[in-house]
Design a protein around this motif. Structure first.
Motif, PDB file in Angstrom:
ATOM      1  N   ARG A   1       0.695  -1.195   0.040  1.00 10.24           N
ATOM      2  CA  ARG A   1      -0.040   0.135   0.107  1.00 10.24           C
ATOM      3  C   ARG A   1       0.798   1.274  -0.004  1.00 10.24           C
ATOM      4  NH1 ARG A   1      -0.937  -1.795   5.941  1.00 10.24           N
ATOM      5  NH2 ARG A   1       0.680  -0.771   6.573  1.00 10.24           N
ATOM      6  N   LEU A   2       0.265   2.371  -0.367  1.00 12.89           N
ATOM      7  CA  LEU A   2       0.781   3.766  -0.174  1.00 12.89           C
ATOM      8  C   LEU A   2      -0.533   4.533   0.438  1.00 12.89           C
ATOM      9  CD1 LEU A   2       2.450   4.914  -3.584  1.00 12.89           C
ATOM     10  CD2 LEU A   2       3.697   4.305  -1.268  1.00 12.89           C
ATOM     11  N   ASP A   3       0.042   5.450   1.310  1.00 16.26           N
ATOM     12  CA  ASP A   3      -1.027   6.111   1.802  1.00 16.26           C
ATOM     13  C   ASP A   3      -1.835   6.973   0.776  1.00 16.26           C
ATOM     14  OD1 ASP A   3      -0.018   5.389   4.268  1.00 16.26           O
ATOM     15  OD2 ASP A   3       1.352   7.123   4.461  1.00 16.26           O
ATOM     16  N   TYR A   4      -2.898   7.426   1.214  1.00 13.46           N
ATOM     17  CA  TYR A   4      -3.839   8.284   0.632  1.00 13.46           C
ATOM     18  C   TYR A   4      -2.958   9.715   0.108  1.00 13.46           C
ATOM     19  CZ  TYR A   4      -7.797  11.279  -0.217  1.00 13.46           C
ATOM     20  OH  TYR A   4      -8.771  12.192  -0.898  1.00 13.46           O
ATOM     21  N   ASP A   5      -2.321  10.086   1.265  1.00 10.52           N
ATOM     22  CA  ASP A   5      -1.389  11.468   1.057  1.00 10.52           C
ATOM     23  C   ASP A   5      -0.030  11.143   0.332  1.00 10.52           C
ATOM     24  OD1 ASP A   5      -1.178  10.296   3.355  1.00 10.52           O
ATOM     25  OD2 ASP A   5      -1.096  12.099   4.513  1.00 10.52           O
ATOM     26  N   THR A   6       0.279  10.019  -0.006  1.00  8.60           N
ATOM     27  CA  THR A   6       1.541   9.702  -0.418  1.00  8.60           C
ATOM     28  C   THR A   6       1.474   9.457  -2.125  1.00  8.60           C
ATOM     29  OG1 THR A   6       2.425   8.628   1.299  1.00  8.60           O
ATOM     30  CG2 THR A   6       3.397   8.057  -0.799  1.00  8.60           C
ATOM     31  N   GLU A   7       2.330   9.908  -2.895  1.00  4.30           N
ATOM     32  CA  GLU A   7       2.213   9.484  -4.340  1.00  4.30           C
ATOM     33  C   GLU A   7       3.527   8.308  -4.792  1.00  4.30           C
ATOM     34  OE1 GLU A   7       2.848  13.693  -6.062  1.00  4.30           O
ATOM     35  OE2 GLU A   7       4.748  12.936  -6.783  1.00  4.30           O
TER      36      GLU A   7
ATOM     37  N   ASN B   1       2.786   0.634   9.064  1.00  8.98           N
ATOM     38  CA  ASN B   1       1.812   1.710   8.616  1.00  8.98           C
ATOM     39  C   ASN B   1       2.544   3.132   8.747  1.00  8.98           C
ATOM     40  OD1 ASN B   1      -0.474   2.836   7.833  1.00  8.98           O
ATOM     41  ND2 ASN B   1      -1.137   2.746   9.979  1.00  8.98           N
ATOM     42  N   ARG B   2       2.493   3.880   7.653  1.00 10.70           N
ATOM     43  CA  ARG B   2       2.931   5.304   7.698  1.00 10.70           C
ATOM     44  C   ARG B   2       4.662   5.471   8.233  1.00 10.70           C
ATOM     45  NH1 ARG B   2      -1.377   8.507   6.125  1.00 10.70           N
ATOM     46  NH2 ARG B   2      -0.254  10.395   7.115  1.00 10.70           N
ATOM     47  N   GLN B   3       5.197   4.390   7.947  1.00  9.19           N
ATOM     48  CA  GLN B   3       6.474   4.094   8.321  1.00  9.19           C
ATOM     49  C   GLN B   3       7.474   5.523   8.097  1.00  9.19           C
ATOM     50  OE1 GLN B   3       8.510   0.492   8.462  1.00  9.19           O
ATOM     51  NE2 GLN B   3      10.476   1.042   8.788  1.00  9.19           N
ATOM     52  N   VAL B   4       7.654   5.897   6.958  1.00  6.86           N
ATOM     53  CA  VAL B   4       8.656   6.833   6.566  1.00  6.86           C
ATOM     54  C   VAL B   4       8.143   8.192   7.355  1.00  6.86           C
ATOM     55  CG1 VAL B   4       9.441   8.274   4.533  1.00  6.86           C
ATOM     56  CG2 VAL B   4       9.077   5.757   4.382  1.00  6.86           C
ATOM     57  N   ARG B   5       6.927   8.526   7.321  1.00  2.00           N
ATOM     58  CA  ARG B   5       6.228   9.773   8.157  1.00  2.00           C
ATOM     59  C   ARG B   5       6.854   9.573   9.420  1.00  2.00           C
ATOM     60  NH1 ARG B   5       2.592  11.994   4.603  1.00  2.00           N
ATOM     61  NH2 ARG B   5       2.234  10.645   2.723  1.00  2.00           N
ATOM     62  N   LYS B   6       6.347   8.429  10.074  1.00  2.00           N
ATOM     63  CA  LYS B   6       6.814   8.467  11.411  1.00  2.00           C
ATOM     64  C   LYS B   6       8.457   8.427  11.940  1.00  2.00           C
ATOM     65  CE  LYS B   6       2.774   5.511  12.744  1.00  2.00           C
ATOM     66  NZ  LYS B   6       2.332   4.135  12.791  1.00  2.00           N
TER      67      LYS B   6
ATOM     68  N   THR C   1       5.755  16.464   1.901  1.00  2.09           N
ATOM     69  CA  THR C   1       5.098  15.644   0.645  1.00  2.09           C
ATOM     70  C   THR C   1       5.925  14.372   0.598  1.00  2.09           C
ATOM     71  OG1 THR C   1       6.854  16.550  -0.936  1.00  2.09           O
ATOM     72  CG2 THR C   1       4.626  17.303  -0.768  1.00  2.09           C
ATOM     73  N   LEU C   2       5.555  13.063   0.033  1.00  2.00           N
ATOM     74  CA  LEU C   2       6.143  11.802   0.169  1.00  2.00           C
ATOM     75  C   LEU C   2       5.939  11.373  -1.267  1.00  2.00           C
ATOM     76  CD1 LEU C   2       7.936   9.978   1.662  1.00  2.00           C
ATOM     77  CD2 LEU C   2       5.798   8.988   2.807  1.00  2.00           C
ATOM     78  N   LYS C   3       6.921  10.829  -1.964  1.00  2.00           N
ATOM     79  CA  LYS C   3       6.695   9.997  -3.054  1.00  2.00           C
ATOM     80  C   LYS C   3       7.530   8.840  -3.154  1.00  2.00           C
ATOM     81  CE  LYS C   3       7.765  11.068  -7.919  1.00  2.00           C
ATOM     82  NZ  LYS C   3       8.351  12.383  -9.036  1.00  2.00           N
TER      83      LYS C   3
ATOM     84  N   THR D   1      12.325   3.087  -1.852  1.00  2.00           N
ATOM     85  CA  THR D   1      13.072   4.394  -1.922  1.00  2.00           C
ATOM     86  C   THR D   1      11.880   5.293  -2.193  1.00  2.00           C
ATOM     87  OG1 THR D   1      15.178   3.324  -2.500  1.00  2.00           O
ATOM     88  CG2 THR D   1      14.939   5.689  -2.776  1.00  2.00           C
ATOM     89  N   TYR D   2      11.983   6.453  -1.344  1.00  2.00           N
ATOM     90  CA  TYR D   2      11.113   7.436  -1.375  1.00  2.00           C
ATOM     91  C   TYR D   2      11.693   8.805  -1.399  1.00  2.00           C
ATOM     92  CZ  TYR D   2       8.126   4.042   0.695  1.00  2.00           C
ATOM     93  OH  TYR D   2       7.038   2.927   0.801  1.00  2.00           O
ATOM     94  N   THR D   3      11.361  10.048  -2.126  1.00  2.00           N
ATOM     95  CA  THR D   3      11.847  11.167  -1.985  1.00  2.00           C
ATOM     96  C   THR D   3      10.831  11.883  -1.189  1.00  2.00           C
ATOM     97  OG1 THR D   3      10.866  11.695  -4.129  1.00  2.00           O
ATOM     98  CG2 THR D   3      13.167  11.395  -3.777  1.00  2.00           C
TER      99      THR D   3
HETATM  100  N1  URA Z   1       5.803   5.289   4.510  1.00  2.00           N
HETATM  101  C1  URA Z   1       4.654   6.193   4.649  1.00  2.00           C
HETATM  102  O1  URA Z   1       4.704   6.803   5.713  1.00  2.00           O
HETATM  103  N2  URA Z   1       3.815   6.378   3.820  1.00  2.00           N
HETATM  104  C2  URA Z   1       3.506   5.563   2.537  1.00  2.00           C
HETATM  105  O2  URA Z   1       2.647   5.612   1.994  1.00  2.00           O
HETATM  106  C3  URA Z   1       4.603   4.674   2.548  1.00  2.00           C
HETATM  107  C4  URA Z   1       5.645   4.485   3.341  1.00  2.00           C
END
Ligand code: URA
Length: 243
Positions: free
Chosen positions: A103-109, A188-193, A204-206, A134-136
């Motif tokens: 999955r990807l969050d609603y607010d992630t592209e 869940n929402r790992q990068v944001r956390k 913003t997250l991509k 990998t995310y930017t």
């Molecule tokens: N990490 C996040 O926080 N959001 C995502 O959509 C994917 C990874």
């Protein structure tokens, strides 16, 4: 050949193997007219008739593998209690019933793979396979080399210690920083956390890649089929699940 019921269901394109296990334990699956709720149950796909929600499964004609550039504002599950748009709305031209891999969050592209191949989904979403994603991210404040070290050492998010991950500073100013982050877990929402844990909330997250598969120059909201070498690569990356 007899195989586990959830494996056969995934091959038929019902959903991922894990989701199929849920369907079984929820009492939504019958084999030859008999309700089956145990996960160890084995079937012969040549002979046994499997029903999910009273619909008989038919062998799938063709496996499809789609790479989609999900925009912000779409959810990655097939249905939403709030009736928000889903990624499936973006691939209506595809006649096979595909489902998102992970999955990807609603607010992630960014990059998401859709397929009707439950086996591949199972392989690449299985936590033991540690596939790099990998995310930017544009984050608040100036990210420093100390933050890079914190990512490398693993961070505490809620009660969970993340495994070592890579943070790379693309550019940084007092107000905000652009960074690249590579993780191989999928909480869940790992990068944001993780970013919040070091004091840099995500703006913003991509997602730009899964392993070596990248978004390339795909336009937001559009998709392409994966190439055969990309499919073979993902199968290899997912390894052998031995069950
Ligand atoms: N990490 C996040 O926080 N959001 C995502 O959509 C994917 C990874």
């Amino acid at each position: 050949m007899v195989e586990r019921l959830q494996k056969v269901m995934a091959e038929y394109g019902v959903a991922s193997r894990r989701k199929c296990e849920e369907l079984i334990t929820e009492g939504r699956v019958k084999v030859n007219g008999q309700l089956v709720t145990e996960l160890g149950f084995k079937v012969d796909k040549e002979q046994d008739q499997i029903e999910v929600d009273s619909k008989v499964l038919k062998p799938q004609e063709k496996k499809v593998y789609v790479l989609l550039y999900k925009p912000v504002g779409y959810i990655t599950s097939a249905k939403d209690q709030f009736n928000r748009p889903t990624v499936l709305d973006l691939v209506q031209d595809i006649k096979e019933r595909v489902f998102p891999v992970g999955r990807l969050d609603y607010d992630t592209e960014g990059l998401i793979i859709l397929t009707n191949d439950g086996e591949l989904t199972y392989r690449i979403t299985h936590p033991k396979h540690n596939i790099d994603k990998t995310y930017t991210a544009l984050v608040k404040g100036r990210v420093t080399s100390e933050d890079v070290v914190k990512f490398r050492q693993g961070l505490l998010i809620e009660d969970y210690k993340t495994s070592p991950s890579k943070l790379y500073i693309i550019k940084a100013s007092l107000e905000s920083s652009l960074v690249s982050i590579t993780i191989h877990e999928g909480k869940n929402r790992q990068v944001r956390k993780m970013c919040s844990a070091i004091g840099h909330d995500v703006i913003t997250l991509k997602r730009i890649s899964i392993g070596d598969i990248t978004l390339g120059n795909l336009q937001k909201g559009s998709w392409r089929m994966l190439t055969q070498p990309e499919i073979d690569y993902l199968y290899k990356l997912g390894g052998n699940t031995n069950d």
